[in-house]
Scaffold this motif. Structure first.
Motif, PDB file in Angstrom:
ATOM      1  N   LEU A  83     -25.757 124.269  73.422  1.00 36.34           N
ATOM      2  CA  LEU A  83     -26.725 123.187  73.236  1.00 36.34           C
ATOM      3  C   LEU A  83     -27.808 123.243  74.305  1.00 36.34           C
ATOM      4  O   LEU A  83     -29.001 123.100  74.012  1.00 36.34           O
ATOM      5  CB  LEU A  83     -26.005 121.838  73.292  1.00 36.34           C
ATOM      6  N   VAL A  84     -27.402 123.488  75.566  1.00 36.86           N
ATOM      7  CA  VAL A  84     -28.371 123.567  76.664  1.00 36.86           C
ATOM      8  C   VAL A  84     -29.338 124.731  76.451  1.00 36.86           C
ATOM      9  O   VAL A  84     -30.558 124.571  76.601  1.00 36.86           O
ATOM     10  CB  VAL A  84     -27.634 123.731  78.024  1.00 36.86           C
ATOM     11  N   VAL A  85     -28.809 125.891  76.094  1.00 32.56           N
ATOM     12  CA  VAL A  85     -29.659 127.067  75.868  1.00 32.56           C
ATOM     13  C   VAL A  85     -30.621 126.815  74.715  1.00 32.56           C
ATOM     14  O   VAL A  85     -31.806 127.144  74.783  1.00 32.56           O
ATOM     15  CB  VAL A  85     -28.800 128.314  75.595  1.00 32.56           C
ATOM     16  N   SER A  86     -30.124 126.189  73.645  1.00 34.33           N
ATOM     17  CA  SER A  86     -30.962 125.897  72.483  1.00 34.33           C
ATOM     18  C   SER A  86     -32.110 124.967  72.858  1.00 34.33           C
ATOM     19  O   SER A  86     -33.264 125.185  72.476  1.00 34.33           O
ATOM     20  CB  SER A  86     -30.112 125.264  71.376  1.00 34.33           C
ATOM     21  N   LEU A  87     -31.795 123.929  73.620  1.00 30.68           N
ATOM     22  CA  LEU A  87     -32.829 122.970  74.036  1.00 30.68           C
ATOM     23  C   LEU A  87     -33.844 123.630  74.965  1.00 30.68           C
ATOM     24  O   LEU A  87     -35.039 123.292  74.932  1.00 30.68           O
ATOM     25  CB  LEU A  87     -32.177 121.768  74.716  1.00 30.68           C
ATOM     26  N   PHE A  89     -29.044 128.891  64.463  1.00 29.66           N
ATOM     27  CA  PHE A  89     -30.416 129.384  64.581  1.00 29.66           C
ATOM     28  C   PHE A  89     -31.384 128.506  63.799  1.00 29.66           C
ATOM     29  O   PHE A  89     -32.528 128.285  64.223  1.00 29.66           O
ATOM     30  CB  PHE A  89     -30.504 130.831  64.087  1.00 29.66           C
ATOM     31  N   SER A  90     -30.943 127.997  62.659  1.00 27.31           N
ATOM     32  CA  SER A  90     -31.802 127.140  61.848  1.00 27.31           C
ATOM     33  C   SER A  90     -32.082 125.816  62.555  1.00 27.31           C
ATOM     34  O   SER A  90     -33.223 125.335  62.578  1.00 27.31           O
ATOM     35  CB  SER A  90     -31.139 126.886  60.484  1.00 27.31           C
ATOM     36  N   ILE A  91     -31.055 125.233  63.145  1.00 31.61           N
ATOM     37  CA  ILE A  91     -31.228 123.973  63.887  1.00 31.61           C
ATOM     38  C   ILE A  91     -32.123 124.190  65.098  1.00 31.61           C
ATOM     39  O   ILE A  91     -33.011 123.381  65.393  1.00 31.61           O
ATOM     40  CB  ILE A  91     -29.851 123.408  64.311  1.00 31.61           C
ATOM     41  N   GLN A  92     -31.881 125.298  65.810  1.00 30.02           N
ATOM     42  CA  GLN A  92     -32.704 125.601  66.983  1.00 30.02           C
ATOM     43  C   GLN A  92     -34.172 125.791  66.606  1.00 30.02           C
ATOM     44  O   GLN A  92     -35.082 125.307  67.288  1.00 30.02           O
ATOM     45  CB  GLN A  92     -32.156 126.863  67.663  1.00 30.02           C
ATOM     46  N   ALA A  93     -34.430 126.467  65.483  1.00 26.65           N
ATOM     47  CA  ALA A  93     -35.803 126.678  65.020  1.00 26.65           C
ATOM     48  C   ALA A  93     -36.465 125.358  64.644  1.00 26.65           C
ATOM     49  O   ALA A  93     -37.661 125.159  64.865  1.00 26.65           O
ATOM     50  CB  ALA A  93     -35.816 127.632  63.829  1.00 26.65           C
ATOM     51  N   THR A  94     -35.675 124.448  64.082  1.00 22.35           N
ATOM     52  CA  THR A  94     -36.212 123.137  63.700  1.00 22.35           C
ATOM     53  C   THR A  94     -36.607 122.333  64.931  1.00 22.35           C
ATOM     54  O   THR A  94     -37.673 121.707  64.963  1.00 22.35           O
ATOM     55  CB  THR A  94     -35.171 122.357  62.873  1.00 22.35           C
ATOM     56  N   ILE A  95     -35.742 122.352  65.942  1.00 20.10           N
ATOM     57  CA  ILE A  95     -36.064 121.637  67.182  1.00 20.10           C
ATOM     58  C   ILE A  95     -37.357 122.179  67.775  1.00 20.10           C
ATOM     59  O   ILE A  95     -38.242 121.429  68.206  1.00 20.10           O
ATOM     60  CB  ILE A  95     -34.911 121.765  68.208  1.00 20.10           C
ATOM     61  N   THR A  96     -37.481 123.512  67.781  1.00 21.44           N
ATOM     62  CA  THR A  96     -38.683 124.144  68.318  1.00 21.44           C
ATOM     63  C   THR A  96     -39.918 123.759  67.518  1.00 21.44           C
ATOM     64  O   THR A  96     -40.955 123.412  68.084  1.00 21.44           O
ATOM     65  CB  THR A  96     -38.529 125.679  68.307  1.00 21.44           C
ATOM     66  N   SER A  97     -39.808 123.812  66.186  1.00 27.41           N
ATOM     67  CA  SER A  97     -40.967 123.515  65.343  1.00 27.41           C
ATOM     68  C   SER A  97     -41.409 122.066  65.475  1.00 27.41           C
ATOM     69  O   SER A  97     -42.587 121.751  65.272  1.00 27.41           O
ATOM     70  CB  SER A  97     -40.645 123.836  63.872  1.00 27.41           C
ATOM     71  N   LEU A  98     -40.478 121.172  65.813  1.00 28.97           N
ATOM     72  CA  LEU A  98     -40.842 119.773  66.011  1.00 28.97           C
ATOM     73  C   LEU A  98     -41.451 119.533  67.391  1.00 28.97           C
ATOM     74  O   LEU A  98     -42.378 118.729  67.541  1.00 28.97           O
ATOM     75  CB  LEU A  98     -39.605 118.879  65.834  1.00 28.97           C
TER      76      LEU A  98
END
Length: 409
Positions: free
Chosen positions: A217-221, A348-357
């Motif tokens: 979670l930390v790396v994704s954020l 990866f999909s959730i991480q991409a969504t966080i980034t796109s937002l």
């Protein structure tokens, strides 16, 4: 398996896919601006990407974690090719409906592109040995950057000599090359066990997996957070260089392209290091990124002339582009190594969504800040904040690692 040949086939597929899409996107922006004379219409096309990404997140993760990856890639490419051919003929025959046709096509292309990127990221464990993960990831990012540098030049030349409707057929050629290279790539055995339950349950289970695994979670954020802070560059640098420091558009174009060039060079330099970089290494590079980010407002205080200012920003952007490769590559490889195969699509999909937002949110926030506060203090504050967060993350990771080593003994 011939790893070198496999890597170049993958990189080739990614480059031609991104190159064709980037040329088409560039031409689309020019075409809408030419037809409407308004930046609003062009801006409307730009919000399609984050909206589609947000809506499609549960579906993309579910499909990638449930079905054969090579088949997903082949069908997404075939769908893209068919859609582009239909659009090309419709635009030539029914040009007055161009805006509706473009919106429908852009939505379809974004969906196909999301499947392509997510599936490739989730397929790395099937494509190359573990020791080649970081090498492949760095080359993928460099390939994307090279397409970013080259595509506007090609797009501008083609836009001046061929009708816009034929751009769709230009991308069809690019997508066919991409499909051919994908067919050549050898996929190993897919370790995914499939996803139980319906799409909503699978998406929630992906979120729960990330919540239970704090490091992931930390790396994704942090990957998403880096893009948020890069909004300071995307918004602030054009404002400072053109409106405050009065650089010419040519000088600004040169400094702007330095980031992508730096990412290409970063990928090349990364290959020269015959070692694997860890997550703490990535956060250390993040601190270096923060230091340079904090200095971007310095030229406001010193009248060093436009030429010296251009050189300053070219060098800073070049280094920042290199650092992005050294930050993202170990973090992405960490995902591919630590996240189970049957969760990678969703993660990866959730991480991409966080980034796109976070990208549009960062753009709005920094847009307001640069209208109210001096750019020097904004860059300084952003750099210090990013450095402190990265430092805390490094300390926490090293502490957790020490505790795990003690328990293991």
């Amino acid at each position: 398996m011939n790893v070198r040949k496999q890597v170049f086939q993958i990189i080739g597929a990614i480059f031609f896919g991104n190159f064709g899409s980037s040329v088409f996107s560039f031409a689309t922006s020019l075409y809408i601006l030419q037809r409407t004379g308004s930046a609003l219409g062009m801006g409307f096309t730009l919000i399609i990407s984050p909206i589609v990404t947000l809506l499609m997140t549960p579906y993309i993760g579910y499909v990638v974690d449930s079905f054969n990856h090579k088949k997903i890639l082949v069908f997404s490419q075939l769908g893209t090719i068919v859609a582009l051919i239909i659009f090309g003929f419709l635009l030539i025959k029914f040009a007055k409906y161009y805006f509706v046709e473009l919106i429908v096509l852009l939505v379809f292309l974004k969906i196909a592109d999301s499947f392509l990127q997510n599936t490739l990221q989730s397929s790395v464990t099937q494509l190359v040995p573990k020791e080649n993960f970081q090498q492949l990831n760095s080359m993928v990012q460099s390939s994307n950057s090279l397409a970013t540098v080259v595509s506007p030049l090609v797009g501008a030349v083609l836009f001046s000599i061929i009708p816009f409707g034929y751009f769709a057929f230009f991308e069809v050629i690019s997508e066919i090359v991409t499909l051919y290279l994908i067919l050549l790539v050898k996929f190993g055995t897919q370790q995914s066990r499939g996803v139980s339950g319906h799409i909503g349950e699978s998406f929630i289970s992906g979120l729960q997996f990330m919540r239970k695994n704090s490091m992931i979670l930390v790396v994704s954020l942090f990957i998403a957070g880096l893009n948020f802070f890069m909004a300071a560059m995307n918004v602030g640098l054009p404002y400072l260089q053109i409106h405050v420091l009065k650089l010419s558009t040519q000088q600004y174009g040169l400094t702007e392209s330095s980031v992508a060039i730096g990412m290409v060079l970063g990928g090349i330099i990364f290959q020269l290091f015959k070692r694997q970089f860890s997550v703490p290494n990535a956060f250390s590079f993040m601190i270096m990124f923060a230091v340079i980010l904090s200095s971007l407002g310095v030229p406001i205080f010193y009248n060093i002339g436009s030429s010296a200012t251009t050189i300053f920003y070219c060098f800073a952007n070049l280094v920042l582009g290199c650092l992005v490769i050294f930050i993202n590559t170990p973090l992405i490889a960490y995902f591919q190594t630590e996240v189970p195969a049957d969760y990678q699509g969703r993660v990866f999909s959730i991480q991409a969504t966080i980034t796109s937002l976070l990208i549009p949110i960062g753009t709005v926030i920094y847009g307001v800040l640069f209208d109210l506060i001096s750019g020097t203090w904004i860059f300084l504050g952003s750099g210090i904040t990013l450095a402190l967060i990265s430092l805390v993350a490094v300390i926490r990771i090293l502490k957790s690692k020490t505790e795990e080593d003690v328990i293991a003994r």
